[in-house]
Motif scaffolding. Structure first.
Motif, PDB file in Angstrom:
ATOM      1  N   PHE A 186      -9.406  -5.841  -3.296  1.00 16.29           N
ATOM      2  CA  PHE A 186      -8.977  -5.829  -4.689  1.00 16.29           C
ATOM      3  C   PHE A 186      -8.692  -7.248  -5.163  1.00 16.29           C
ATOM      4  O   PHE A 186      -8.075  -8.037  -4.444  1.00 16.29           O
ATOM      5  CB  PHE A 186      -7.689  -5.014  -4.850  1.00 16.29           C
ATOM      6  CG  PHE A 186      -7.832  -3.571  -4.486  1.00 16.29           C
ATOM      7  CD1 PHE A 186      -8.256  -2.643  -5.416  1.00 16.29           C
ATOM      8  CD2 PHE A 186      -7.531  -3.137  -3.208  1.00 16.29           C
ATOM      9  CE1 PHE A 186      -8.378  -1.302  -5.077  1.00 16.29           C
ATOM     10  CE2 PHE A 186      -7.644  -1.801  -2.860  1.00 16.29           C
ATOM     11  CZ  PHE A 186      -8.070  -0.885  -3.796  1.00 16.29           C
ATOM     12  N   SER A 187      -9.129  -7.546  -6.377  1.00 11.73           N
ATOM     13  CA  SER A 187      -8.819  -8.834  -6.989  1.00 11.73           C
ATOM     14  C   SER A 187      -8.608  -8.611  -8.486  1.00 11.73           C
ATOM     15  O   SER A 187      -9.507  -8.097  -9.153  1.00 11.73           O
ATOM     16  CB  SER A 187      -9.952  -9.828  -6.758  1.00 11.73           C
ATOM     17  OG  SER A 187      -9.628 -11.081  -7.330  1.00 11.73           O
ATOM     18  N   PRO A 188      -7.446  -8.948  -9.013  1.00 15.01           N
ATOM     19  CA  PRO A 188      -6.250  -9.389  -8.302  1.00 15.01           C
ATOM     20  C   PRO A 188      -5.642  -8.233  -7.490  1.00 15.01           C
ATOM     21  O   PRO A 188      -6.058  -7.088  -7.647  1.00 15.01           O
ATOM     22  CB  PRO A 188      -5.319  -9.827  -9.431  1.00 15.01           C
ATOM     23  CG  PRO A 188      -5.723  -9.010 -10.615  1.00 15.01           C
ATOM     24  CD  PRO A 188      -7.214  -8.804 -10.459  1.00 15.01           C
TER      25      PRO A 188
ATOM     26  N   SER B 235     -13.240  -3.836 -12.944  1.00 19.93           N
ATOM     27  CA  SER B 235     -11.872  -3.636 -13.416  1.00 19.93           C
ATOM     28  C   SER B 235     -11.862  -2.706 -14.628  1.00 19.93           C
ATOM     29  O   SER B 235     -12.827  -2.647 -15.393  1.00 19.93           O
ATOM     30  CB  SER B 235     -11.221  -4.984 -13.752  1.00 19.93           C
ATOM     31  OG  SER B 235     -11.936  -5.636 -14.771  1.00 19.93           O
TER      32      SER B 235
ATOM     33  N   ARG C 174      -3.472  -5.173  -6.199  1.00 20.60           N
ATOM     34  CA  ARG C 174      -2.870  -4.038  -6.913  1.00 20.60           C
ATOM     35  C   ARG C 174      -1.360  -4.079  -6.745  1.00 20.60           C
ATOM     36  O   ARG C 174      -0.863  -4.049  -5.620  1.00 20.60           O
ATOM     37  CB  ARG C 174      -3.424  -2.723  -6.400  1.00 20.60           C
ATOM     38  CG  ARG C 174      -4.839  -2.507  -6.854  1.00 20.60           C
ATOM     39  CD  ARG C 174      -5.344  -1.157  -6.500  1.00 20.60           C
ATOM     40  NE  ARG C 174      -4.532  -0.097  -7.101  1.00 20.60           N
ATOM     41  CZ  ARG C 174      -4.887   1.177  -7.103  1.00 20.60           C
ATOM     42  NH1 ARG C 174      -6.014   1.552  -6.538  1.00 20.60           N
ATOM     43  NH2 ARG C 174      -4.115   2.093  -7.645  1.00 20.60           N
TER      44      ARG C 174
ATOM     45  N   SER D 213      -7.618  -4.255 -11.455  1.00 18.52           N
ATOM     46  CA  SER D 213      -8.260  -4.975 -10.351  1.00 18.52           C
ATOM     47  C   SER D 213      -9.703  -4.537 -10.177  1.00 18.52           C
ATOM     48  O   SER D 213     -10.017  -3.350 -10.252  1.00 18.52           O
ATOM     49  CB  SER D 213      -7.523  -4.696  -9.035  1.00 18.52           C
ATOM     50  OG  SER D 213      -6.184  -5.086  -9.120  1.00 18.52           O
ATOM     51  N   GLU D 214     -10.596  -5.513  -9.929  1.00 16.30           N
ATOM     52  CA  GLU D 214     -11.932  -5.169  -9.455  1.00 16.30           C
ATOM     53  C   GLU D 214     -11.770  -4.695  -8.016  1.00 16.30           C
ATOM     54  O   GLU D 214     -10.941  -5.220  -7.272  1.00 16.30           O
ATOM     55  CB  GLU D 214     -12.843  -6.393  -9.510  1.00 16.30           C
ATOM     56  CG  GLU D 214     -14.251  -6.095  -9.044  1.00 16.30           C
ATOM     57  CD  GLU D 214     -15.176  -7.275  -9.225  1.00 16.30           C
ATOM     58  OE1 GLU D 214     -15.905  -7.310 -10.228  1.00 16.30           O
ATOM     59  OE2 GLU D 214     -15.141  -8.171  -8.356  1.00 16.30           O
ATOM     60  N   GLN D 215     -12.546  -3.685  -7.625  1.00 11.47           N
ATOM     61  CA  GLN D 215     -12.445  -3.106  -6.284  1.00 11.47           C
ATOM     62  C   GLN D 215     -13.811  -3.070  -5.639  1.00 11.47           C
ATOM     63  O   GLN D 215     -14.763  -2.551  -6.219  1.00 11.47           O
ATOM     64  CB  GLN D 215     -11.876  -1.688  -6.381  1.00 11.47           C
ATOM     65  CG  GLN D 215     -11.837  -0.936  -5.073  1.00 11.47           C
ATOM     66  CD  GLN D 215     -11.263   0.465  -5.262  1.00 11.47           C
ATOM     67  OE1 GLN D 215     -10.722   0.803  -6.306  1.00 11.47           O
ATOM     68  NE2 GLN D 215     -11.398   1.280  -4.231  1.00 11.47           N
TER      69      GLN D 215
ATOM     70  N   GLU E   2      -4.411 -13.903  -5.108  1.00  6.05           N
ATOM     71  CA  GLU E   2      -5.581 -13.511  -5.894  1.00  6.05           C
ATOM     72  C   GLU E   2      -6.353 -12.309  -5.352  1.00  6.05           C
ATOM     73  O   GLU E   2      -7.250 -11.797  -6.023  1.00  6.05           O
ATOM     74  CB  GLU E   2      -6.541 -14.708  -6.016  1.00  6.05           C
ATOM     75  CG  GLU E   2      -5.928 -15.923  -6.666  1.00  6.05           C
ATOM     76  CD  GLU E   2      -5.488 -15.689  -8.113  1.00  6.05           C
ATOM     77  OE1 GLU E   2      -6.161 -14.914  -8.823  1.00  6.05           O
ATOM     78  OE2 GLU E   2      -4.474 -16.265  -8.512  1.00  6.05           O
ATOM     79  N   SER E   3      -6.073 -11.863  -4.120  1.00 10.79           N
ATOM     80  CA  SER E   3      -6.844 -10.759  -3.547  1.00 10.79           C
ATOM     81  C   SER E   3      -6.039 -10.025  -2.480  1.00 10.79           C
ATOM     82  O   SER E   3      -5.019 -10.529  -1.997  1.00 10.79           O
ATOM     83  CB  SER E   3      -8.156 -11.267  -2.940  1.00 10.79           C
ATOM     84  OG  SER E   3      -7.877 -12.117  -1.848  1.00 10.79           O
TER      85      SER E   3
END
Length: 105
Positions: free
Chosen positions: A97-99, A79, A101, A47-49, A26-27
């Motif tokens: 990063f989640s999820p 994201s 990259r 991905s959210e960063q 997940e990350s």
């Protein structure tokens, strides 16, 4: 999962060297190793960063906003949001990063 400094995998993306640190389903965590005048072009990913500046000085662009960031600053890029970064002074940034990259693996 534990990743020791000896086990961190060296990678490169858009001309920027980085270390692949801990990563799971997940990350993921990376340590970006910026040289002066490295430029990450405008891009986006699913991905959210979130990042934490260890050292150096940077210009971070998130959509239409421009920020100067340095040691101790942190940020989050949602994201699918266009962003870019330019190194003014060399340094290091921890990026989360989640999820994870897929293009970094």
């Amino acid at each position: 999962m534990i990743v020791t400094p000896q086990d961190a995998q060296q990678r490169s993306f858009a001309g920027v060297d980085f270390l692949m640190l801990s990563h799971g389903k997940e990350s993921m965590v990376t340590k970006m190793l910026y040289k002066k005048e490295n430029k990450v072009p405008l891009h986006k990913h699913p991905s959210e960063q979130s990042g934490y500046v260890i050292s150096g000085k940077y210009i971070l662009i998130i959509e239409d906003a421009k920020y100067e960031i340095g040691p101790g600053d942190s940020y989050t890029v949602p994201s699918d949001t266009e962003h870019a970064l330019e190194a003014i002074e060399p340094g290091e940034i921890l990026d989360f990063f989640s999820p994870p990259r897929k293009d970094y693996r």
